[in-house]
Structure formats: C-alpha cells, structure tokens
Write a protein that holds these residues in place. Structure first.
Motif, PDB file in Angstrom:
ATOM      1  N   ALA A 199      49.691  41.152  35.410  1.00 27.97           N
ATOM      2  CA  ALA A 199      48.650  41.939  35.236  1.00 27.97           C
ATOM      3  C   ALA A 199      47.343  41.468  35.615  1.00 27.97           C
ATOM      4  N   HIS A 200      46.957  39.975  35.725  1.00 35.35           N
ATOM      5  CA  HIS A 200      45.661  39.534  35.985  1.00 35.35           C
ATOM      6  C   HIS A 200      45.470  39.637  37.386  1.00 35.35           C
ATOM      7  N   ILE A 201      46.659  39.063  38.299  1.00 37.67           N
ATOM      8  CA  ILE A 201      46.263  39.129  39.827  1.00 37.67           C
ATOM      9  C   ILE A 201      46.428  40.409  40.249  1.00 37.67           C
ATOM     10  N   GLU A 202      47.151  41.333  39.516  1.00 34.92           N
ATOM     11  CA  GLU A 202      47.167  42.775  40.216  1.00 34.92           C
ATOM     12  C   GLU A 202      45.577  43.241  39.814  1.00 34.92           C
ATOM     13  N   SER A 203      45.210  42.894  38.659  1.00 37.48           N
ATOM     14  CA  SER A 203      43.819  43.529  38.421  1.00 37.48           C
ATOM     15  C   SER A 203      42.962  43.017  39.355  1.00 37.48           C
ATOM     16  N   PHE A 204      42.900  41.764  39.838  1.00 39.71           N
ATOM     17  CA  PHE A 204      42.029  41.169  40.860  1.00 39.71           C
ATOM     18  C   PHE A 204      42.285  41.957  42.068  1.00 39.71           C
ATOM     19  N   HIS A 205      43.351  42.160  42.565  1.00 43.78           N
ATOM     20  CA  HIS A 205      43.498  43.028  43.899  1.00 43.78           C
ATOM     21  C   HIS A 205      43.060  44.372  43.667  1.00 43.78           C
ATOM     22  N   ALA A 206      43.092  44.952  42.362  1.00 39.66           N
ATOM     23  CA  ALA A 206      42.446  46.243  42.323  1.00 39.66           C
ATOM     24  C   ALA A 206      40.860  46.408  42.657  1.00 39.66           C
ATOM     25  N   LEU A 263      39.439  43.968  44.342  1.00 35.82           N
ATOM     26  CA  LEU A 263      39.294  43.522  45.524  1.00 35.82           C
ATOM     27  C   LEU A 263      39.140  44.908  46.598  1.00 35.82           C
ATOM     28  N   GLU A 264      40.062  45.753  46.069  1.00 35.49           N
ATOM     29  CA  GLU A 264      40.190  46.896  46.863  1.00 35.49           C
ATOM     30  C   GLU A 264      39.127  47.906  46.559  1.00 35.49           C
ATOM     31  N   LYS A 265      38.745  48.067  45.188  1.00 38.83           N
ATOM     32  CA  LYS A 265      37.730  48.974  44.753  1.00 38.83           C
ATOM     33  C   LYS A 265      36.162  48.359  45.274  1.00 38.83           C
ATOM     34  N   GLU A 266      35.828  47.176  45.191  1.00 38.79           N
ATOM     35  CA  GLU A 266      34.749  46.618  45.488  1.00 38.79           C
ATOM     36  C   GLU A 266      34.195  45.898  46.821  1.00 38.79           C
ATOM     37  N   CYS A 267      35.317  45.816  47.644  1.00 40.91           N
ATOM     38  CA  CYS A 267      35.177  45.207  48.559  1.00 40.91           C
ATOM     39  C   CYS A 267      35.686  46.123  49.895  1.00 40.91           C
ATOM     40  N   ILE A 268      36.954  46.330  49.903  1.00 41.06           N
ATOM     41  CA  ILE A 268      37.777  46.967  50.887  1.00 41.06           C
ATOM     42  C   ILE A 268      37.275  48.094  51.321  1.00 41.06           C
ATOM     43  N   THR A 269      37.102  49.220  49.988  1.00 43.75           N
ATOM     44  CA  THR A 269      36.712  50.389  50.136  1.00 43.75           C
ATOM     45  C   THR A 269      35.386  50.878  50.706  1.00 43.75           C
ATOM     46  N   TRP A 270      34.426  49.691  50.423  1.00 44.67           N
ATOM     47  CA  TRP A 270      32.937  49.774  50.813  1.00 44.67           C
ATOM     48  C   TRP A 270      32.818  49.326  52.092  1.00 44.67           C
ATOM     49  N   ASN A 271      33.530  48.794  52.816  1.00 42.01           N
ATOM     50  CA  ASN A 271      33.647  48.392  54.195  1.00 42.01           C
ATOM     51  C   ASN A 271      34.365  48.937  55.102  1.00 42.01           C
ATOM     52  N   GLU A 272      34.041  49.322  56.391  1.00 39.02           N
ATOM     53  CA  GLU A 272      35.129  49.456  57.307  1.00 39.02           C
ATOM     54  C   GLU A 272      35.636  48.140  58.120  1.00 39.02           C
ATOM     55  N   ILE A 273      36.488  47.438  57.750  1.00 39.86           N
ATOM     56  CA  ILE A 273      37.187  46.512  58.496  1.00 39.86           C
ATOM     57  C   ILE A 273      37.689  46.470  59.705  1.00 39.86           C
ATOM     58  N   ARG A 274      37.014  46.115  60.728  1.00 45.03           N
ATOM     59  CA  ARG A 274      37.273  46.163  62.258  1.00 45.03           C
ATOM     60  C   ARG A 274      38.356  45.424  62.774  1.00 45.03           C
ATOM     61  N   ASP A 275      38.422  44.145  62.303  1.00 46.22           N
ATOM     62  CA  ASP A 275      39.674  43.531  62.813  1.00 46.22           C
ATOM     63  C   ASP A 275      39.813  42.219  61.691  1.00 46.22           C
ATOM     64  N   PHE A 276      40.571  41.237  62.123  1.00 49.58           N
ATOM     65  CA  PHE A 276      41.175  40.299  61.314  1.00 49.58           C
ATOM     66  C   PHE A 276      39.951  39.399  60.968  1.00 49.58           C
ATOM     67  N   THR A 277      39.175  38.846  61.909  1.00 49.25           N
ATOM     68  CA  THR A 277      38.042  38.141  61.950  1.00 49.25           C
ATOM     69  C   THR A 277      37.022  38.607  60.781  1.00 49.25           C
ATOM     70  N   HIS A 278      36.602  39.856  60.990  1.00 52.68           N
ATOM     71  CA  HIS A 278      35.644  40.815  60.099  1.00 52.68           C
ATOM     72  C   HIS A 278      36.171  40.829  58.570  1.00 52.68           C
ATOM     73  N   GLY A 279      37.661  40.840  58.350  1.00 54.00           N
ATOM     74  CA  GLY A 279      38.110  41.006  57.078  1.00 54.00           C
ATOM     75  C   GLY A 279      38.207  39.714  56.465  1.00 54.00           C
ATOM     76  N   TYR A 280      38.417  38.531  57.510  1.00 59.76           N
ATOM     77  CA  TYR A 280      38.467  37.228  56.614  1.00 59.76           C
ATOM     78  C   TYR A 280      37.470  37.273  56.136  1.00 59.76           C
ATOM     79  N   MET A 281      36.117  37.248  56.937  1.00 59.82           N
ATOM     80  CA  MET A 281      34.850  37.223  56.260  1.00 59.82           C
ATOM     81  C   MET A 281      34.485  37.784  55.254  1.00 59.82           C
ATOM     82  N   LEU A 282      34.842  39.169  55.099  1.00 57.90           N
ATOM     83  CA  LEU A 282      34.523  39.714  53.975  1.00 57.90           C
ATOM     84  C   LEU A 282      34.925  39.473  52.920  1.00 57.90           C
TER      85      LEU A 282
END
Length: 274
Positions: A215-222, A224-243
């Motif tokens: 549950a704890h690592i799944e919660s972290f992934h949730a 990450l998805e909610k607070e980082c990924i959905t708030w940014n349009e990740i262009r490519d691998f380099t951009h995603g790595y930095m974010l």
C-alpha cells in the motif's frame, strides 16, 4: 378523573412557520480576522491572499494540509473550519473524493524505526512523444521516505538492483532489512533472488492481484500521478526525468503527511530518529 372520554380529545396541531419570516442566525458572528505572531490581528483579506499563495504552490493539498501550512509558515492561529470556509468562498476547495476502506496486511509487522521494511515497485509514465519513463523506486514504510530510485527507459531486473544498491549505500543498511514486492518478472527472477540472499535481504512477495499489500509504495505512485504527472505535459524522457526527480526531492523534503503528524519524511526523521 374528569369523566372525559379519551376519544374526544385530539392533539393540537403545531403552528406552521412562515417561510418568509426571517429566522435568527445560530452561533457567534464571524469575527473577520485571526491572530498571528505576537497576537497581532490579521484581517481575513490578508488571510485570503496567503491562502491563494499556498494553494498556488500546493494545488494538490486539501484544506487541512493548507491549514498546517498557514500555521507553520505564517504563524497564524487559525483552525481548519475557517480555512474550509474561506477556501469555499474563493473556490479553492478540491473536489471531494470518496475513499474506500482497505483491508489490513496479511503479514503484520511491528515497526519501531526506519530501514526495517521497504517496499519496491515500478511506475510507467508515457511522454507526449511516445517515450516511456520507467521509475523503479523504494519506500521506507516507517518514515514514508523514498530511499531509492532508478529512472530509466527500461524496467529490467538490473534497474531494480541498481535502485536497491543505491538505497542500501545511501542509508548505510547492511542487514536485517525486509524488502516487499509484487510478482513482477523483475522481482521473481533468479538473479534478483540471488542478489537478495547475498546482501542479507529478506525478500517477500505479496499475493497475486493484491496491491493493498504494497500500500505505501502504491500510495506514493498515486501521489506522483496526481501531484506531478497530471499537472505537467511531459514532452520526452529528459523532461520527465527532471520533473520526477524534482518531485521526489520535494516529496522527501517538503511534502507533509498526516500520518507523520504533518511533517515531511526528512523532517520526521530529524525530529524522531535523532
């Protein structure tokens, strides 16, 4: 006693209230201010400005966490009810999400400190250009700190081993660690099991189709998805790595957790582990 039949008496009807008649408000009036440092009066207009700034910086926080931020960073003596009222007035409330109750872990472990139980998992993120960013990460269950990570374009056993080696080295762990994972091919390979045995790691697998055991690592992934990924349009691998790298640093250093008495993982470690 009065010689009156019970059937001849009827209860009096309650008077119906006229809807047009104004009713008196219940409770004390809203003061329009709160107290700050040295008992100075802070007007609600100033609090609303601070509330806007906090919600812009932490758009994924609910009103309870925003209350903690206002208290910690601005010294306001303010309760969550008032923050809720002002947030509702300003349209800053997050949409309500109903949480379902999860079952308990089948293998209950009594943890007394960090580096006793780690959970490892892999997160797949797809960029706009079609590239995949694979995040292999490890979380410490007691402190909620992300103790190890490997951000690559692949998700192999070697990537998982690199993440574990980095976590062991950075946290000075040499023995008596339990590592929990799902049944992915990276974690069930012969190479992975051999690595765990040679490094004094007790590796345990969760039952199939039971992510709540991790549950704890799944919660972290949730998060990450909610607070980082959905708030940014990740262009490519380099951009995603930095974010992702920046978010992990923010998560460990700044993001407050209700289960840690509203402290970040590193703050919790400094105050309780030393």
């Amino acid at each position: 006693m009065l010689q009156i039949s019970r059937t001849s008496c009827y209860p009096r009807k309650k008077a119906q209230r006229d809807e047009s008649t104004p009713t008196a408000k219940v409770g004390r009036p809203i003061p329009g201010y709160s107290y700050g440092i040295n008992n100075c009066i802070v007007d609600d207009s100033v609090i609303e400005t601070l509330l806007h700034e906090a919600c812009e910086k932490y758009p994924f926080y609910g009103y309870r966490k925003i209350t903690k931020i206002l208290r910690k960073k601005h010294g306001l003596r303010i309760n969550a009810k008032k923050v809720y009222r002002l947030s509702k007035k300003l349209g800053l409330l997050l949409p309500y999400v109903k949480h379902t109750k999860q079952g308990h872990l089948a293998i209950a472990r009594e943890l007394t400190g960090m580096n006793q139980l780690w959970q490892i998992d892999i997160k797949y993120v797809r960029a706009i250009n079609g590239q995949f960013i694979m995040l292999t990460d490890i979380i410490d269950v007691y402190t909620r700190k992300l103790v190890g990570k490997e951000i690559t374009k692949t998700a192999t056993t070697n990537d998982a081993l690199v993440a574990i080696q980095r976590a062991l080295k950075e946290n000075n762990v040499t023995r008596n660690i339990v590592l929990r994972s799902d049944n992915g091919p990276q974690f069930t390979s012969v190479k992975f099991e051999h690595f765990c045995k040679t490094n004094n790691i007790y590796h345990e697998l969760i039952p199939t189709n039971s992510p709540n055991y991790n549950a704890h690592i799944e919660s972290f992934h949730a998060l990450l998805e909610k607070e980082c990924i959905t708030w940014n349009e990740i262009r490519d691998f380099t951009h995603g790595y930095m974010l992702i790298n920046d978010y992990i640093k923010f998560y460990n250093d700044e993001r407050i957790h209700g289960s840690l008495d509203y402290m970040s993982p590193n703050e919790f470690i400094r105050k309780t582990m030393n």
